[in-house]
Design an enzyme around this catalytic site. Structure first.
Site, short mmCIF file in Angstrom:
data_model
loop_
_atom_site.label_atom_id
_atom_site.label_comp_id
_atom_site.label_asym_id
_atom_site.label_seq_id
_atom_site.Cartn_x
_atom_site.Cartn_y
_atom_site.Cartn_z
N SER A 193 41.92 26.18 34.01
CA SER A 193 42.79 27.16 33.35
C SER A 193 43.96 26.47 32.67
O SER A 193 44.48 25.46 33.16
CB SER A 193 43.32 28.15 34.40
OG SER A 193 44.31 28.99 33.84
N TYR A 212 48.13 30.50 41.61
CA TYR A 212 46.82 30.46 40.95
C TYR A 212 46.70 29.19 40.12
O TYR A 212 45.70 28.45 40.23
CB TYR A 212 46.63 31.69 40.06
CG TYR A 212 45.54 31.51 39.03
CD1 TYR A 212 44.21 31.47 39.41
CD2 TYR A 212 45.85 31.34 37.67
CE1 TYR A 212 43.21 31.28 38.47
CE2 TYR A 212 44.85 31.15 36.74
CZ TYR A 212 43.53 31.11 37.13
OH TYR A 212 42.54 30.91 36.20
N LYS A 271 39.50 44.72 34.77
CA LYS A 271 40.50 43.75 35.21
C LYS A 271 41.91 44.31 35.43
O LYS A 271 42.79 43.60 35.92
CB LYS A 271 40.57 42.58 34.20
CG LYS A 271 39.37 41.66 34.29
CD LYS A 271 39.39 40.56 33.24
CE LYS A 271 40.52 39.57 33.44
NZ LYS A 271 40.34 38.71 34.63
#
Length: 321
Positions: free
Chosen positions: A114, A141, A178
């Protein structure tokens, strides 16, 4: 057989559609299938078998000889998740197990990293592997994704081909489930449809006007093309950026959403919430030279092209890819 983890999610389900288009129909879909809100993402797709995430390694030990490739897309992707144990289990340890199985069974691997690993971009947005240990992600994250990248680079034993892809701001069909983690374009469309206007965060940075904060928005169909290229290429292992390579403003995004809906822009600005203001990214842009250097030549959708396709062919029709 081709394995796709995170198969029922946004990117994973789109990847299965892309593979089906290329006549790869023996797909092993791995996910937590108890989350029924993701079920429509897999309707109509050609899938050989669905395997629960918790049973995957047992399945692989019994069927590895039929597996040609693994796309490890599954992860806990919520940037507001602060349970580090959950992130460690799903984003680090699970990925480490997949890595080891790919070594044991000689299976090539592409996994999702990411752009959240870059933090505020203090070191820029170059996919230079020597800098990865110095990156400072802004949330747990991003830390979990960077932790796995660092671990992968440190390993003496690696799959014979592997690639980690640092996804930037991905948008496109199949993200209906989402919620707040869906793309800004998804939220923009729904705001405009409901109220005729859109709200953007006001700038709290002297170098950026309201709405002129910039991101590298990448259309999911471009990401799928890169995944297909790497599956066939199987050389030049490493970690790669995957963005459009062109930063655009949120105002550009909003205007293109209105235009794609046949409406005049109507934009309001609201303060960025105080609790995220000091961790807010004002600029991201992927350096795509590394991927280009190994022979990837296809052009990426412009923001105009991507938003138009997404809005007119998917969102307005409530359609899936």
């Amino acid at each position: 057989m081709i394995i796709v983890t995170g198969a029922a999610g946004f990117i994973g389900s789109c990847l299965i559609s892309k593979l089906n288009e290329e006549n790869f129909n023996f797909i092993i879909a791995v996910d937590d299938f108890s989350k029924i809100e993701k079920a429509p993402n897999l309707e109509g797709k050609k899938i050989q078998e669905r395997v629960e995430r918790s049973a995957f390694f047992e399945w692989l030990d019994q069927n590895y000889y039929e597996v040609e490739f693994i796309f490890h897309i599954g992860a806990r992707t919520d940037t507001t998740e602060f349970d580090r144990d959950v992130l460690e289990e799903l984003n680090v340890r699970y990925s480490q197990q997949i890595w080891q199985k790919c070594i044991d069974y000689q299976i090539p691997l592409v996994y999702a990293s990411s752009a959240a690993t870059y933090g505020l971009g203090e070191l820029g947005y170059d996919d230079n592997e020597s800098q990865i240990p110095q990156l400072k992600p802004l949330n747990p994250y991003g830390e979990s994704k960077n932790d796995f990248d660092i671990w992968a680079l440190q390993q003496e034993k690696k799959p014979f081909f592997w690639a980690g892809l640092k996804f930037f701001n991905v948008y496109g069909p199949n993200e209906y489930h989402k919620g707040r983690m869906a793309s800004v374009i998804f939220h923009a469309y729904n705001q405009v449809k409901a109220s005729g206007k859109m709200r953007l965060f006001r700038s709290h940075h002297p170098d950026f006007k309201d709405g002129e904060q910039m991101r590298d928005f990448v259309y999911v169909k471009d990401l799928l093309e890169v995944c297909s290229f790497l599956m066939h290429h199987r050389r030049n292992s490493g970690i790669y950026n995957l963005g459009s390579g062109k930063a655009r403003t949120f105002k550009d995004l909003a205007i293109n959403t209105f235009t794609s809906m046949g409406l005049e822009p109507n934009i309001d600005f609201v303060d960025t919430p105080a609790d995220i203001r000091d961790k807010y990214q004002y600029f991201t842009q992927a350096n795509m030279n590394k991927l280009r250097s190994i022979g990837y030549t296809k052009p990426f959708h412009t923001l105009e092209e991507g938003v138009k396709d997404y809005v007119q062919n998917y969102l307005s029709k409530e359609a899936y890819y």
